[in-house]
Design a protein around this motif. Structure first.
Motif, PDB file in Angstrom:
ATOM      1  N   HIS A 100       2.044   5.885   3.427  1.00  0.00           N
ATOM      2  CA  HIS A 100       0.728   5.383   3.826  1.00  0.00           C
ATOM      3  C   HIS A 100       0.573   5.583   5.330  1.00  0.00           C
ATOM      4  O   HIS A 100       1.541   5.404   6.089  1.00  0.00           O
ATOM      5  CB  HIS A 100       0.603   3.895   3.465  1.00  0.00           C
TER       6      HIS A 100
ATOM      7  N   LYS B 120       0.837  -1.201   0.000  1.00  0.00           N
ATOM      8  CA  LYS B 120       0.000   0.000   0.000  1.00  0.00           C
ATOM      9  C   LYS B 120       0.874   1.254   0.000  1.00  0.00           C
ATOM     10  O   LYS B 120       1.887   1.302   0.684  1.00  0.00           O
ATOM     11  CB  LYS B 120      -0.897   0.039   1.242  1.00  0.00           C
ATOM     12  N   GLY B 121       0.467   2.264  -0.780  1.00  0.00           N
ATOM     13  CA  GLY B 121       1.149   3.555  -0.769  1.00  0.00           C
ATOM     14  C   GLY B 121       2.487   3.571  -1.483  1.00  0.00           C
ATOM     15  O   GLY B 121       3.315   4.447  -1.233  1.00  0.00           O
TER      16      GLY B 121
END
Length: 160
Positions: free
Chosen positions: A57, A34-35
């Motif tokens: 994130h 994620k991110g």
């Protein structure tokens, strides 16, 4: 003896089990993170084509109460082989690491503390005056890099 070991912390088996920082895992593909933001293509050790990313994130903003300043990771053929986490300089980081992974080993030559698992290592070192760098590395992907290099050399040799 057993009680002392348990009181001091886990062992590098925990490092092997966790395989990275929070849910950013070594040897996993980059699309599972994620991110993730691509920064640039790089040459690792002046030989291997790799990619450098940064991670932004909310899940990774702190370790306990310690602020994470930056997370970078490197991938080879879309597999994560290195995670660098830069945090504020705080003794709780080392205390937490030793509680999770057991006592570290100090390297006088490189002035670092480290833990070494089966295929994963973690290095703790200063990053300037006010920060700490934690570098998680995968020896499994490094071996893959060397196999790829050998394969390319063999292809060139076959062309003669």
């Amino acid at each position: 003896m057993l009680i002392t070991t348990l009181a001091c912390g886990q062992s590098v088996e925990e490092l092997n089990k966790r395989r990275g920082f929070k849910n950013i895992r070594l040897d996993f593909t980059t699309d599972s993170i994620k991110g993730l933001i691509f920064e640039k293509d790089i040459q690792e050790r002046n030989e291997f084509s790799a990619k450098l990313y940064r991670v932004e994130h909310p899940d990774y903003e702190s370790i306990g109460g310690v602020k994470v300043k930056e997370i970078k990771l490197k991938s080879f053929q879309d597999q994560v082989y290195q995670i660098q986490v830069i945090t504020a300089k705080d003794p709780r980081i080392m205390q937490g690491l030793e509680k999770a992974y057991g006592r570290s080993t100090y390297s006088i030559r490189s002035e670092t503390y480290y833990w070494k698992g089966d295929s994963i290592s973690l290095v703790y070192k200063a990053h300037g005056k006010n920060a700490i760098s934690l570098i998680y590395s995968s020896s499994r992907v490094h071996r893959l890099m060397m196999k790829d290099k050998t394969k390319k050399i063999e292809e060139v040799a076959e062309d003669f």
